[in-house]
Design a protein around this motif. Structure first.
Motif, PDB file in Angstrom:
ATOM      1  N   LYS A  60       0.816  -1.226   0.000  1.00 18.65           N
ATOM      2  CA  LYS A  60       0.000   0.000   0.000  1.00 18.65           C
ATOM      3  C   LYS A  60       0.840   1.262   0.000  1.00 18.65           C
ATOM      4  N   GLU A  61       2.148   1.114   0.276  1.00 16.82           N
ATOM      5  CA  GLU A  61       3.020   2.281   0.268  1.00 16.82           C
ATOM      6  C   GLU A  61       3.502   2.614  -1.143  1.00 16.82           C
ATOM      7  N   CYS A  62       3.970   1.602  -1.858  1.00 18.56           N
ATOM      8  CA  CYS A  62       4.590   1.867  -3.160  1.00 18.56           C
ATOM      9  C   CYS A  62       3.685   1.588  -4.359  1.00 18.56           C
ATOM     10  N   ARG A  63       2.699   0.753  -4.203  1.00 20.28           N
ATOM     11  CA  ARG A  63       1.879   0.415  -5.372  1.00 20.28           C
ATOM     12  C   ARG A  63       1.057   1.592  -5.884  1.00 20.28           C
ATOM     13  N   PRO A  64       0.521   2.471  -5.019  1.00 14.81           N
ATOM     14  CA  PRO A  64      -0.226   3.613  -5.558  1.00 14.81           C
ATOM     15  C   PRO A  64       0.601   4.485  -6.503  1.00 14.81           C
ATOM     16  N   VAL A  65       1.894   4.643  -6.225  1.00 16.91           N
ATOM     17  CA  VAL A  65       2.760   5.445  -7.092  1.00 16.91           C
ATOM     18  C   VAL A  65       2.896   4.778  -8.454  1.00 16.91           C
ATOM     19  N   TYR A  66       3.111   3.462  -8.418  1.00 20.13           N
ATOM     20  CA  TYR A  66       3.203   2.715  -9.675  1.00 20.13           C
ATOM     21  C   TYR A  66       1.871   2.735 -10.412  1.00 20.13           C
ATOM     22  N   ARG A  67       0.787   2.588  -9.664  1.00 24.01           N
ATOM     23  CA  ARG A  67      -0.557   2.573 -10.249  1.00 24.01           C
ATOM     24  C   ARG A  67      -0.801   3.856 -11.059  1.00 24.01           C
ATOM     25  N   ALA A  68      -0.424   4.997 -10.494  1.00 30.67           N
ATOM     26  CA  ALA A  68      -0.611   6.270 -11.183  1.00 30.67           C
ATOM     27  C   ALA A  68       0.244   6.338 -12.449  1.00 30.67           C
ATOM     28  N   ALA A  69       1.485   5.858 -12.353  1.00 31.27           N
ATOM     29  CA  ALA A  69       2.373   5.875 -13.524  1.00 31.27           C
ATOM     30  C   ALA A  69       1.844   4.963 -14.625  1.00 31.27           C
ATOM     31  N   PHE A 122       0.449   5.874 -18.504  1.00 35.14           N
ATOM     32  CA  PHE A 122       0.944   5.179 -19.693  1.00 35.14           C
ATOM     33  C   PHE A 122      -0.216   4.582 -20.500  1.00 35.14           C
ATOM     34  N   LEU A 123      -1.151   3.928 -19.810  1.00 34.98           N
ATOM     35  CA  LEU A 123      -2.264   3.252 -20.496  1.00 34.98           C
ATOM     36  C   LEU A 123      -3.188   4.230 -21.207  1.00 34.98           C
ATOM     37  N   ARG A 124      -3.343   5.432 -20.639  1.00 32.63           N
ATOM     38  CA  ARG A 124      -4.227   6.424 -21.263  1.00 32.63           C
ATOM     39  C   ARG A 124      -3.693   6.885 -22.614  1.00 32.63           C
ATOM     40  N   GLY A 125      -2.406   6.673 -22.849  1.00 27.91           N
ATOM     41  CA  GLY A 125      -1.817   7.068 -24.125  1.00 27.91           C
ATOM     42  C   GLY A 125      -1.863   5.985 -25.184  1.00 27.91           C
ATOM     43  N   LEU A 126      -2.471   4.822 -24.870  1.00 27.49           N
ATOM     44  CA  LEU A 126      -2.534   3.703 -25.814  1.00 27.49           C
ATOM     45  C   LEU A 126      -3.870   3.671 -26.539  1.00 27.49           C
ATOM     46  N   ASP A 127      -3.909   2.917 -27.603  1.00 27.03           N
ATOM     47  CA  ASP A 127      -5.142   2.750 -28.385  1.00 27.03           C
ATOM     48  C   ASP A 127      -5.897   1.540 -27.840  1.00 27.03           C
ATOM     49  N   LEU A 128      -6.654   1.758 -26.778  1.00 21.56           N
ATOM     50  CA  LEU A 128      -7.387   0.677 -26.112  1.00 21.56           C
ATOM     51  C   LEU A 128      -8.885   0.892 -26.220  1.00 21.56           C
ATOM     52  N   ASP A 165      -8.853   2.332 -15.202  1.00 23.00           N
ATOM     53  CA  ASP A 165      -9.208   3.302 -14.156  1.00 23.00           C
ATOM     54  C   ASP A 165      -9.435   2.614 -12.813  1.00 23.00           C
ATOM     55  N   ILE A 166     -10.014   1.383 -12.845  1.00 21.46           N
ATOM     56  CA  ILE A 166     -10.332   0.678 -11.597  1.00 21.46           C
ATOM     57  C   ILE A 166      -9.115  -0.058 -11.061  1.00 21.46           C
ATOM     58  N   ASN A 167      -8.473  -0.858 -11.910  1.00 24.59           N
ATOM     59  CA  ASN A 167      -7.293  -1.623 -11.505  1.00 24.59           C
ATOM     60  C   ASN A 167      -6.387  -1.811 -12.717  1.00 24.59           C
ATOM     61  N   PRO A 168      -5.461  -0.868 -12.934  1.00 31.87           N
ATOM     62  CA  PRO A 168      -4.623  -0.921 -14.143  1.00 31.87           C
ATOM     63  C   PRO A 168      -3.751  -2.163 -14.242  1.00 31.87           C
ATOM     64  N   LEU A 169      -3.417  -2.793 -13.093  1.00 30.79           N
ATOM     65  CA  LEU A 169      -2.597  -4.004 -13.164  1.00 30.79           C
ATOM     66  C   LEU A 169      -3.307  -5.114 -13.928  1.00 30.79           C
ATOM     67  N   ARG A 170      -4.637  -5.089 -13.924  1.00 29.28           N
ATOM     68  CA  ARG A 170      -5.397  -6.113 -14.640  1.00 29.28           C
ATOM     69  C   ARG A 170      -5.161  -6.026 -16.150  1.00 29.28           C
ATOM     70  N   VAL A 171      -4.871  -4.820 -16.652  1.00 30.34           N
ATOM     71  CA  VAL A 171      -4.625  -4.652 -18.087  1.00 30.34           C
ATOM     72  C   VAL A 171      -3.338  -5.388 -18.485  1.00 30.34           C
ATOM     73  N   LEU A 172      -2.361  -5.431 -17.573  1.00 28.90           N
ATOM     74  CA  LEU A 172      -1.113  -6.145 -17.870  1.00 28.90           C
ATOM     75  C   LEU A 172      -1.355  -7.635 -18.086  1.00 28.90           C
TER      76      LEU A 172
END
Length: 420
Positions: A171-180, A184-190, A199-206
């Protein structure tokens, strides 16, 4: 032929094939029982909200694959799609965490249900063996579970599986990664649904398996570059402990699991002989799940191994399991007196733990011996009126074909000696 068939995407376990599944379950469970894990069994269905909160409302499991229904009383229930949330719910309900001996170590075996497109290795009803260690934050516990799973597979004779390992931060470091990652994902053609998931859980897109999505994720930021010092140290200790135990693994910085509750250590067992359904098991640490479902803070870790896919992996490697004979002795009575005598002997053999069967129905010698052959028994006991009048039965070695007369009152001891 029956009017009915098994529902689409399900299967029946039928002898002799079912013996493989029993052997796999036993092999996976054996190291757990030897390591302080106690057996737990939970209902096949739970409150829908348990899975929505724990597994994650944005996951495919909850949004697309869960069998949910309303009871006549108005309760919203779901067939369990996975085991961890149910086991943790049961442990909390029984206050196992308050007994003063943490972690609470549990193992389970059962059927799970997901509405998926059926294919080899992916079913709507499937079987898993799982293990959970509840209530302790310790790299040694994460390492223990990975080592025990490796031990299970190797005891079965599997060799061509790989262990993928990653850390998902906390919970300390994942929010920072989540935002990054979101930036990145908002700039893709999805497509819109994938962007909503981001928006809900970006790790799921990976974890998206579509080639066109994976191609765009090549330069995605990696979580390992965002881990805080505490998570880095924790993950490094897990790696060192596994390595010291002689268990090989591969670091996979893009590995995420399909469930929202995982934190820090995450791992997957894959077998390249299974095609697209290569994952045979997986798990990880889930330190926040207890709080998600209304319990106290209980850092925990666990895994689930697929019995169905493990059987397929064994077949892919050509591994033949050494299965115990379902029948060691087959009794063939000829006449009513022989039926009474041999049935009593079969009962005695079973009490001694010797697998024994009996020729039921009024079959002649030829038909009964065919049944003895089909049973796979090593020995057959044959007796007719003349044999009993002489106080003997005929003992036939089904492998060599040799046959000898043995006294009726000595046949049980003789077989116990031969099969001991």
């Amino acid at each position: 032929m029956s009017t009915f068939q098994a529902p689409k995407g399900t299967y029946d376990l039928i002898p002799p094939e079912s013996a493989k599944y029993l052997a796999v379950r036993e092999a996976i469970a054996a190291p757990l029982r030897n390591s302080g894990y106690g057996y737990i069994e939970t209902p096949g269905f739970e409150n829908v909200e348990l899975f929505a909160r724990g597994v994650g409302e944005s996951t495919d499991i909850v949004t697309k694959e869960m069998y949910a229904f309303e009871t006549k009383g108005g309760d919203q229930l779901a067939l369990r799609p996975e085991g961890t949330a149910s086991v943790l719910r049961a442990a909390l309900e029984a206050n196992l965490h308050k007994l003063g001996n943490l972690p609470v170590k549990l193992w389970y075996s059962g059927s799970y249900y997901r509405y998926e497109r059926p294919q080899k290795g992916r079913y709507r009803h499937f079987s898993q063996v799982g293990a959970e260690a509840i209530g302790a934050e310790d790299p040694a516990l994460d390492a223990e579970l990975i080592i025990l799973a490796d031990q299970s597979y190797r005891s079965l004779g599997l060799r061509n599986f790989r262990i993928l390992l990653n850390s998902l931060g906390d919970k300390e470091c994942r929010p920072v990664y989540r935002a990054a990652l979101q930036d990145f994902l908002r700039g893709l053609d999805l497509d819109e649904e994938t962007l909503r998931r981001a928006d809900i859980n970006p790790l799921r897109v990976l974890d998206d398996k579509r080639p066109d999505v994976q191609k765009q994720l090549t330069d995605a930021p990696l979580l390992r570059d965002y881990l805080c010092d505490a998570c880095k140290a924790y993950h490094e200790e897990v790696r060192e402990l596994i390595t010291a135990a002689g268990v090989a693994f591969e670091d996979d910085p893009k590995l995420v699991r399909g469930l929202d509750y995982y934190t820090r250590t995450t791992f997957e067992f894959v077998h390249d002989g299974l095609g697209s359904q290569s994952a045979v098991g997986g798990g990880g640490r889930y330190d926040g799940l207890s709080e998600m479902i209304g319990g106290p803070a209980l850092p925990s870790v666990g895994w689930a191994l697929g019995v169905d896919r493990t059987v397929l992996a064994l077949e892919a490697e050509g591994v033949e399991l050494e299965l115990p004979a379902s029948t060691s002795v087959f009794a063939v009575p000829l006449g009513e007196e022989a039926r009474r005598v041999l049935f009593a002997k079969v009962t005695e053999l079973r009490k001694l733990g010797i697998a024994a069967d009996f020729s039921y129905g009024s079959k002649g010698l030829k038909g009964a011996m065919k049944n003895a052959n089909r049973s796979g028994a090593r020995y057959a006991i044959v007796a007719g009126e003349r044999d009993l009048a002489e106080g003997v039965v005929q003992l036939k070695d089904m492998e060599s074909g040799e046959q000898s007369a043995v006294a009726v009152n000595e046949i049980v001891a003789e077989l116990e000696s031969k099969l001991g």
